[in-house]
Design an enzyme around this catalytic site. Structure first.
Site, mmCIF file in Angstrom:
data_model
loop_
_atom_site.group_PDB
_atom_site.id
_atom_site.type_symbol
_atom_site.label_atom_id
_atom_site.label_comp_id
_atom_site.label_asym_id
_atom_site.label_seq_id
_atom_site.Cartn_x
_atom_site.Cartn_y
_atom_site.Cartn_z
ATOM 1 N N MET B 375 -36.709 -13.897 -11.112
ATOM 2 C CA MET B 375 -37.584 -13.151 -10.205
ATOM 3 C C MET B 375 -38.402 -12.104 -10.941
ATOM 4 O O MET B 375 -39.443 -11.670 -10.451
ATOM 5 C CB MET B 375 -36.758 -12.467 -9.117
ATOM 6 C CG MET B 375 -36.250 -13.419 -8.064
ATOM 7 S SD MET B 375 -35.188 -12.527 -6.923
ATOM 8 C CE MET B 375 -35.107 -13.714 -5.593
ATOM 9 N N GLY B 378 -41.859 -12.949 -16.571
ATOM 10 C CA GLY B 378 -41.801 -12.742 -18.018
ATOM 11 C C GLY B 378 -41.046 -11.487 -18.402
ATOM 12 O O GLY B 378 -40.372 -11.428 -19.434
ATOM 13 N N GLU B 401 -10.550 -16.221 -20.560
ATOM 14 C CA GLU B 401 -9.419 -15.966 -19.652
ATOM 15 C C GLU B 401 -9.085 -17.234 -18.861
ATOM 16 O O GLU B 401 -8.606 -17.172 -17.742
ATOM 17 C CB GLU B 401 -9.736 -14.785 -18.716
ATOM 18 C CG GLU B 401 -10.081 -13.530 -19.500
ATOM 19 C CD GLU B 401 -9.322 -12.275 -19.098
ATOM 20 O OE1 GLU B 401 -8.461 -12.347 -18.192
ATOM 21 O OE2 GLU B 401 -9.583 -11.226 -19.699
#
Lengths: 254, 419
Positions: B375, B378, B401
């Site tokens: 969103m 660049g 984990e």
């Protein structure tokens, strides 16, 4: 000297929140908005707790006036190291019209009732910016006041206060009991620690009403309208310094 | 002259804004106040809200301003972590009699979620440290608890969890590091891989083979830095988690006192797995914090960036995308908090729920952070913007984990088991 310090803490809209005015221009939106302790009140609590840690005073009592949610603010003060709290219940219309005059009457009554040696308040609240409660409280009690304090030192039965004033720093020595209001550079408030937050649950908060203290909450002020500040308008580019001075003169600024 | 005085007054008034003299303008994304649907305080007790507020404040003031620098310069922020320990974050679910804060798994999840908004990598290391401190607290005898827990809770010393080896990751029970009993010492030989904190930490909780093959032959030993025969590999260069060093931990005829063994011989694998149940909730909580911060960053960007004559927030696709991100965030949070409660109460579904929470939250939150980056256009790809660091930092949560594949193994085994 009782060694007891009263600290007033106010629940205000959090400083990072974008304030919005209600559509009817009666006040700002507070429902569902994040609130927290007034930053200057945090500094006041920190100063009181530091005095206790230095063993210069014996007990820190945190006081807040407001509806049920004011208890959250008192709990924060307890988590920072205050010993007990007093919640003066003010709700509804009374709360909406409550201002420095009413709060200072309450603080003065409590200071007498609790036999306080010192009352420490924030210099002003970030919602109304009144900067009056400390001064009014001192006047009602006929106590000396050290406002805009950036340094506080207890010296026997006197207090040395360094005040931040427009011209620089002013150092005064006042008798106790006294009222002090905290300015930004007085200290850096501590984070509450996890153990202290848990201990705070067990500390007592006493509830009382303004009537119990013989305080009349009637306001002498009526808020007519609340507006947002004017939108910032585009500026005008000028070519020369003469143009600039000319425009400033036209606008009556110079 | 009047103008100068007025300017001076304005300067002084602006000093009345912020606590701790910090910039408030745009650097702390979690400090937006309107109570929205993704507010992580919903449903919490007053006390939990206090913990959370304090953790958010700490994250905003002490961590967020340094997050980028710690990542770029690969700094292990010892002083900041010690400050966190002073607030009780060094042993959150360790018992108070040895310096811990004695809080619940849910309290812990809330705290790590909040701290993560300041720096995921540092918070994740703090959670690993907590896991090790808990293992010693829970499975250690009195001497071990008194020797190690207080200094770990205060973060005077730091800990690392050593299970994975070059030849055994998901197949952890096949580990090869051997611990041969010789008198009142175990002699360790072997190496561990990808150890968080390795080389900079002081206390190593090591799973090693004292018996035969499989999980029942594994024991848990506490190895202290400086023990002869303990050395470290080179510092790994990673995509994220750069505020914690990662190194191989190498044992060459390393003699460790038998009194440093946690629990009984053969109990080590069980200890390791029980540590990981909580560890998985913690890592999932770190993902939640990153996703929360990223959603707020994305929201802010949409409200500011204009294209085609209006702000991006008027674009229906982006509105809907944001709504989906928020929904997945809240769903993840609920699952993680439920798993925390189940673990705290020792419910029969606790292990599966911890695996489900880790699987779901780490996957969804990575997608949320990734979408938030998208969103930004660049700008999202530039290191000036925090969103890319959240993406890089939480990517590994889907791997360590217990990989999300192993999580599926645990869940399906529970579903398909005969009883």
């Amino acid at each position: 000297m009782s060694g007891r310090v009263l600290v007033g803490v106010k629940r205000v809209i959090d400083y990072a929140v974008k304030i919005r005015v209600k559509p009817d221009n009666s006040s700002v939106v507070t429902d569902g908005v994040k609130h927290s302790m007034n930053p200057f009140c945090e500094i006041a609590v920190e100063e009181a707790v530091k005095l206790k840690e230095k063993k210069l005073i014996k007990e820190v009592v945190a006081v807040s006036c407001g509806p049920q949610q004011a208890q959250e603010t008192i709990r924060t003060a307890l988590a920072m190291g205050a010993d007990r709290g007093i919640h003066v219940q003010v709700a509804g219309k009374d709360y909406e019209s409550m201002g420095p005059l009413q709060v200072s009457k309450i603080m003065a009554a409590l200071a007498k009732k609790e036999d306080a040696q010192l009352v420490i308040l924030g210099k002003q609240a970030i919602d109304d910016d009144c900067n009056q409660t400390g001064q009014m409280t001192a006047a009602l009690l006929d106590w000396p006041q050290g406002t805009f304090a950036s340094e506080v030192a207890l010296e026997g039965d006197k207090i040395k206060v360094v005040r931040e004033i427009d011209g620089g720093l002013e150092t005064i020595r006042i008798n106790t009991p006294a009222v002090i209001t905290a300015d930004l550079r007085l200290n850096t408030p501590r984070y509450a620690t996890l153990p202290n937050i848990m201990k705070a649950k067990k500390k007592k908060i006493a509830n009382m009403k303004p009537e119990d203290l013989g305080v009349d909450l009637t306001s002498r002020l009526e808020v007519l309208r609340v507006d947002e500040p004017p939108q910032r308008e585009a500026g005008v580019k000028v070519e020369t310094v003469e143009d600039l001075v000319g425009k400033l003169k036209d606008a009556g600024r110079v | 002259m009047a103008a100068v005085g007025a300017l001076g007054r304005i300067g002084k008034l602006s000093s009345s804004i912020c606590r701790n003299h910090r910039l408030i303008f745009n650097r702390s994304p979690h400090r937006r106040g309107i109570a929205t649907c993704i507010d992580p305080a919903h449903g919490l007790s007053d006390e939990q809200k206090e913990f959370q507020k304090m953790a958010f404040d700490f994250a905003a003031n002490e961590m967020a301003p340094h997050m980028a620098e710690w990542d770029q310069k690969e700094i292990f922020p010892v002083e900041t972590m010690r400050k966190a320990a002073q607030l009780g974050f060094g042993g959150i679910y360790v018992q108070p009699d040895v310096g811990g804060s004695g809080l619940s798994r849910l309290d812990t999840s809330i705290i790590f979620e909040a701290l993560s908004t300041g720096c995921v990598s540092t918070t994740a290391y703090i959670s690993i440290h907590n896991m090790c401190a808990w293992m010693i607290d829970t499975f250690g005898n009195t001497e071990q608890r008194e020797k190690f827990c207080p200094i770990l809770c205060s973060m005077e010393k730091f800990a690392s969890y050593c299970l994975t080896e070059p030849g055994s990751g998901s197949d952890a029970a096949s580990l090869l590091t051997s611990a041969q009993r010789k008198g009142d010492h175990y002699i360790l030989n072997g190496s561990k891989a990808f150890i968080s904190g390795g080389g900079d930490t002081d206390v190593y909780v090591v799973m090693c083979r004292t018996g035969g093959k499989g999980p029942k032959g594994i024991s848990c030993l506490v190895v202290e830095k400086g023990t002869p025969g303990l050395s470290f590999g080179k510092k790994e260069q990673k995509v994220g988690w750069n505020s914690q060093p990662t190194r191989a931990v190498i044992f060459e005829d390393c003699a460790v006192p038998v009194t440093n063994r946690l629990g009984e011989e053969g109990q080590g694998f069980s200890i390791a797995m029980r540590g990981l149940n909580g560890g998985r909730i913690n890592i999932a909580s770190c993902s939640l914090g990153a996703a929360h911060a990223s959603v707020l960053l994305a929201k802010d960007h949409l409200l500011v960036r204009k294209q085609f004559g209006e702000t991006l927030s008027n674009n229906q696709f982006l509105q809907f995308k944001l709504a989906e991100m928020a929904t997945k965030l809240v769903a993840s949070r609920l699952l993680v908090r439920e798993a925390a409660t189940a673990l705290q109460e020792n419910r029969p579904d606790a292990v599966s729920l911890c695996s489900m929470a880790k699987l779901f939250a780490t996957d969804e939150c990575f997608n949320i952070c990734n979408q938030a980056l998208q969103m930004h256009g660049g700008y999202g790809y530039l290191k000036d913007y925090a969103v890319q660091q959240f993406v890089r930092d939480i990517r590994v949560h889907q791997i360590l984990e217990g990989t999300n594949e192993v999580m599926r193994m645990i869940i399906s085994r529970n579903l398909l088991s005969e009883s």
